[in-house]
Enzyme design. Structure first.
Site, PDB file in Angstrom:
ATOM      1  N   LYS A  49       0.820  -1.187   0.000  1.00 41.78           N
ATOM      2  CA  LYS A  49       0.000   0.000   0.000  1.00 41.78           C
ATOM      3  C   LYS A  49       0.865   1.251   0.000  1.00 41.78           C
ATOM      4  CE  LYS A  49      -3.037  -2.499   3.144  1.00 41.78           C
ATOM      5  NZ  LYS A  49      -3.375  -2.605   4.587  1.00 41.78           N
ATOM      6  N   GLU A 105       7.923   2.600  -6.382  1.00 43.15           N
ATOM      7  CA  GLU A 105       8.076   2.152  -4.991  1.00 43.15           C
ATOM      8  C   GLU A 105       8.154   3.343  -4.050  1.00 43.15           C
ATOM      9  OE1 GLU A 105       7.920  -0.035  -2.834  1.00 43.15           O
ATOM     10  OE2 GLU A 105       8.786  -1.953  -3.373  1.00 43.15           O
ATOM     11  N   ASP A 106       7.757   3.109  -2.824  1.00 35.89           N
ATOM     12  CA  ASP A 106       7.893   4.138  -1.793  1.00 35.89           C
ATOM     13  C   ASP A 106       9.309   4.141  -1.233  1.00 35.89           C
ATOM     14  OD1 ASP A 106       7.514   1.605  -0.755  1.00 35.89           O
ATOM     15  OD2 ASP A 106       6.095   2.208   0.785  1.00 35.89           O
ATOM     16  N   ASP A 109      14.657  -0.751   1.137  1.00 33.01           N
ATOM     17  CA  ASP A 109      15.454  -0.919   2.354  1.00 33.01           C
ATOM     18  C   ASP A 109      16.544  -1.952   2.071  1.00 33.01           C
ATOM     19  OD1 ASP A 109      16.462  -1.279   4.857  1.00 33.01           O
ATOM     20  OD2 ASP A 109      14.566  -1.732   5.833  1.00 33.01           O
ATOM     21  N   LYS A 137      17.395   3.424   1.174  1.00 35.85           N
ATOM     22  CA  LYS A 137      18.274   3.342   2.352  1.00 35.85           C
ATOM     23  C   LYS A 137      19.633   2.776   1.961  1.00 35.85           C
ATOM     24  CE  LYS A 137      14.695   2.704   5.841  1.00 35.85           C
ATOM     25  NZ  LYS A 137      14.253   1.839   6.954  1.00 35.85           N
ATOM     26  N   PHE A 158      13.885   4.110  10.672  1.00 37.47           N
ATOM     27  CA  PHE A 158      12.534   3.724  10.278  1.00 37.47           C
ATOM     28  C   PHE A 158      11.707   4.992  10.050  1.00 37.47           C
ATOM     29  CE2 PHE A 158       8.209   2.135  10.702  1.00 37.47           C
ATOM     30  CZ  PHE A 158       8.277   1.035   9.867  1.00 37.47           C
ATOM     31  N   VAL A 159      11.191   5.142   8.844  1.00 29.27           N
ATOM     32  CA  VAL A 159      10.479   6.372   8.494  1.00 29.27           C
ATOM     33  C   VAL A 159       8.998   6.096   8.243  1.00 29.27           C
ATOM     34  CG1 VAL A 159      12.528   7.493   7.536  1.00 29.27           C
ATOM     35  CG2 VAL A 159      11.053   6.170   6.020  1.00 29.27           C
ATOM     36  N   ARG A 171       0.184   6.640   7.391  1.00 30.31           N
ATOM     37  CA  ARG A 171       0.245   6.683   5.921  1.00 30.31           C
ATOM     38  C   ARG A 171      -0.245   8.028   5.390  1.00 30.31           C
ATOM     39  NH1 ARG A 171       1.363   1.513   3.935  1.00 30.31           N
ATOM     40  NH2 ARG A 171       0.375  -0.214   5.019  1.00 30.31           N
TER      41      ARG A 171
END
Ligand code: 5GP
Length: 185
Positions: A49, A105-106, A109, A137, A158-159, A171
């Site tokens: 999501k 993609e958001d 990682d 990252k 962690f964002v 979100r």
């Protein structure tokens, strides 16, 4: 919502990018994508999501026709570490044969999710598969998948915000910020 709507602003350690900074960077990425795909059809594939906001704003920044399709794959649970387990929860509706595919993609990682996704989409006979991500990252730099469009390289924290969640929350936060460890530890 904005930063001040988070119950305790202390939950958000640091704002990394404001909404304006995100939108400005997406417009730059869109200009590059327009130039690279001139004269070619383009199918944007969003990963649910988290990529919803990136897809919405990147697609609207493109001054050309595009198609959009979505996949849902599981990689993280509700925690903050990568499981490495990838499972298709929702597949594409589109036949990829001969198509130019741009994965939207958001965040990347470890890159585990993306390596798997690229291999999966390439096996479907597309003309090309490239990747656009808003955030990347440091660990992702070690993976063997080329990322063509990167919004921002960020530190290993962690964002949340702008589509990125912690336990399905945050979100709808307009900015992107780092989550204070007391929230998830
Ligand atoms: P990877 O397989 O590259 O380690 O993880 C990719 C997925 O993990 C992303 O699409 C995202 O859903 C999740 N993820 C990785 N890092 C973060 C982060 O810092 N914050 C949030 N909210 N999700 C993350």
């Amino acid at each position: 919502m904005d930063r001040q709507h988070v119950e305790s602003e202390l939950d958000l350690e640091q704002t990394l990018f404001t909404e304006d900074e995100i939108l400005a960077r997406l417009r730059e990425m869109a200009a590059q994508i327009e130039a690279d795909y001139e004269g070619k059809d383009l199918l944007l594939v969003g990963v649910l999501k988290g990529a919803v906001m990136v897809m919405a704003d990147l697609a609207r920044s493109l001054d050309r026709h595009v198609e959009m399709d979505w996949m849902a794959i599981s990689s993280y649970g509700s925690g903050t570490t990568s499981s490495g387990v990838v499972r298709i929860l929702k597949d594409l509706d589109t036949d990829l044969t001969g198509r130019h595919v741009l994965i939207v993609e958001d965040i990347i990682d470890t890159g585990l999710t993306l390596s798997w996704l690229v291999a999966n989409l390439r096996s479907r006979g597309p003309a090309s598969v490239e990747i656009a991500t808003l955030l990347r990252k440091p660990e992702a730099l070690q993976m063997d998948v080329d990322v063509t469009y990167v919004g921002f390289d960020i530190p290993n924290a962690f964002v949340v915000g702008y589509g990125l969640d912690y336990a399905e929350q945050y979100r709808n936060l307009r900015c992107i910020g780092t989550l204070a460890p007391h929230v998830y530890s």
